[in-house]
Scaffold this active site. Structure first.
Site, PDB file in Angstrom:
ATOM      1  N   ASP A  74      -4.601 -12.751   2.914  1.00  0.00           N
ATOM      2  CA  ASP A  74      -5.802 -11.932   3.844  1.00  0.00           C
ATOM      3  C   ASP A  74      -7.190 -12.389   2.908  1.00  0.00           C
ATOM      4  O   ASP A  74      -8.284 -11.923   3.230  1.00  0.00           O
ATOM      5  CB  ASP A  74      -5.845 -10.699   4.165  1.00  0.00           C
TER       6      ASP A  74
ATOM      7  N   ASP B  10      -2.744 -10.357  -2.572  1.00  0.00           N
ATOM      8  CA  ASP B  10      -3.498  -9.904  -1.522  1.00  0.00           C
ATOM      9  C   ASP B  10      -4.944  -9.684  -1.523  1.00  0.00           C
ATOM     10  O   ASP B  10      -5.342  -8.894  -2.472  1.00  0.00           O
ATOM     11  CB  ASP B  10      -2.601  -8.872  -0.715  1.00  0.00           C
TER      12      ASP B  10
ATOM     13  N   HIS C  46       0.846  -1.170   0.113  1.00  0.00           N
ATOM     14  CA  HIS C  46       0.056  -0.012  -0.024  1.00  0.00           C
ATOM     15  C   HIS C  46       0.760   1.157   0.091  1.00  0.00           C
ATOM     16  O   HIS C  46       0.425   2.369  -0.220  1.00  0.00           O
ATOM     17  CB  HIS C  46      -0.791   0.028   1.390  1.00  0.00           C
TER      18      HIS C  46
ATOM     19  N   HIS D  10      -6.400  -7.057  -0.497  1.00  0.00           N
ATOM     20  CA  HIS D  10      -6.524  -5.663  -0.790  1.00  0.00           C
ATOM     21  C   HIS D  10      -5.766  -5.016  -1.908  1.00  0.00           C
ATOM     22  O   HIS D  10      -4.795  -5.704  -2.277  1.00  0.00           O
ATOM     23  CB  HIS D  10      -6.176  -4.923   0.618  1.00  0.00           C
TER      24      HIS D  10
HETATM   25 ZN   LIG Z   1      -4.187  -7.026   2.585  1.00  0.00          ZN
END
Ligand SMILES: [Zn+2]
Length: 365
Positions: free
Chosen positions: A257, A169, A132, A171
């Site tokens: 995740d 991931d 991120h 996200h």
């Molecule tokens: Zn994540």
């Protein structure tokens, strides 16, 4: 494991006056520590070549980050109580600057071993996570974008011209996307839960810009996507995009995740799904880039299930199995049994239409 994320309540900084009672930050060592212990106790560690990490240098960080951001993390890390990487949700503990440098440097050392021909595949079990973090800001528990630092090191120090970064991931890999958005030499592909984190980020129409137009692909899968949707995305988008791009190296931002019990997403993958997706990537690497496939650990917040996902991933990466099988497989199979649903297929098929925008490389000679 010493990166200290403090007393946040899950992901909220403790704030008694607002009713947020101090607790344990969701990004704490436990899932990673337990993954390492399972890799050890299963006997797999003894079959692997251990690569000692080192601190990434400031110059290596500056290949992707601004000097202001590096200075900010360094200053926050020197405070007695630590600080934050930039968004108020990304704790920097005392000494976390050096630990984040070790995370990026671990990936760099792994790539150096790959470039030297000692190994073809590797896994950096590192924290803090990185995908991120943008050039100028930490966010989403990420300080420095280790996978981006590694990709630039691969290009500028190790001679790999074309690098593909796959990010599964749960996200969106927004930081990695933003760093390489205008660069056709780094193909970035992110499979993630639509509109999960960051908000309003990771849509299909974010496809790269300028010279990099066509070289960023997002597959924003609906919440509730399980093995059928993810494997459809791997088969119809990720593998064809890799085949077309023909990278010299595949990097993987490896978050767990999207597993069925993760608290920070609502996807439904099992340890066995990670094994299958890993096989697909490894086969692509064998076909395209002499087997070169290097992964860095990202998210995954279920301490009691991430270790089995990580073991399945690493067994497949090493081309072996151990005596340990996923003890939750039967339970997870129920969650994961859903077939590919039409609203999931529609997203994947729309993303698949972007693959032809990747130019086939001209190979000299
Ligand atoms: Zn994540």
């Amino acid at each position: 494991m010493w990166h200290d994320t403090g007393t946040s309540a899950g992901l909220l900084p403790a704030n008694p006056s607002a009713g947020v009672q101090p607790a344990v930050h969701v990004e704490n060592p436990e899932a990673k520590r337990r993954a390492h212990e399972l890799i050890h106790s299963s006997g797999l560690l003894a079959e692997l070549l251990a690569v000692e990490p080192r601190l990434a240098t400031e110059d290596e960080l500056l290949r992707v980050h601004t000097s202001e951001h590096v200075a900010h993390i360094k200053a926050q890390s020197a405070l007695p109580g630590g600080g934050d990487a930039g968004d108020g949700f990304s704790p920097v503990g005392r000494g976390s600057y050096e630990i984040a440098c070790l995370a990026a440097g671990g990936l760099i050392e792994l790539l150096t071993a790959v470039a030297g021909g000692d190994i073809t595949r590797g896994y950096a079990l590192i924290r803090p996570p990185g995908h991120h973090a943008t050039a100028s800001q930490g966010m989403g528990f990420c300080l420095f974008n280790s996978i981006a630092v590694a990709a630039r090191h691969a290009q500028e120090a190790l001679g790999f011209a074309r690098v593909a970064i796959v990010d599964w991931d749960a996200h969106h890999g927004n930081g990695t996307q933003s760093i390489f958005y205008s660069d056709p030499s780094v193909l970035t592909i992110s499979l993630h839960q639509a509109n999960c984190f960051p908000p309003n980020s990771g849509w299909i129409n974010e496809n790269g810009a300028g010279e990099g137009a066509g070289y960023n692909i997002n597959v924003p899968l609906p919440p509730g996507s399980g093995p059928a949707a993810y494997l459809h995305a791997m088969t119809e988008v990720v593998v064809p995009a890799l085949d077309r791009f023909a990278p010299d190296l595949i990097l993987l931002a490896n978050g767990y995740d999207a597993n069925v019990w993760d608290p920070l997403a609502r996807q439904m993958l099992t340890a066995d799904t990670y094994r299958t997706m890993t096989r697909q990537l490894a086969e692509a690497a064998d076909r395209l880039c002499h087997g070169r496939l290097v992964a860095g650990h990202e998210g995954g917040y279920t301490p009691w299930y991430v270790p089995f996902c990580a073991l399945a991933f690493l067994e497949e990466l090493a081309g072996t199995t151990t005596h340990v099988t996923d003890p939750l497989a039967a339970v997870a199979a129920g969650y994961a049994a859903e077939p590919l649903l039409s609203h999931q297929q529609a997203v994947v098929d729309e993303a698949a239409q972007l693959v032809p925008r990747i130019s086939i490389p001209v190979v000299a000679g």
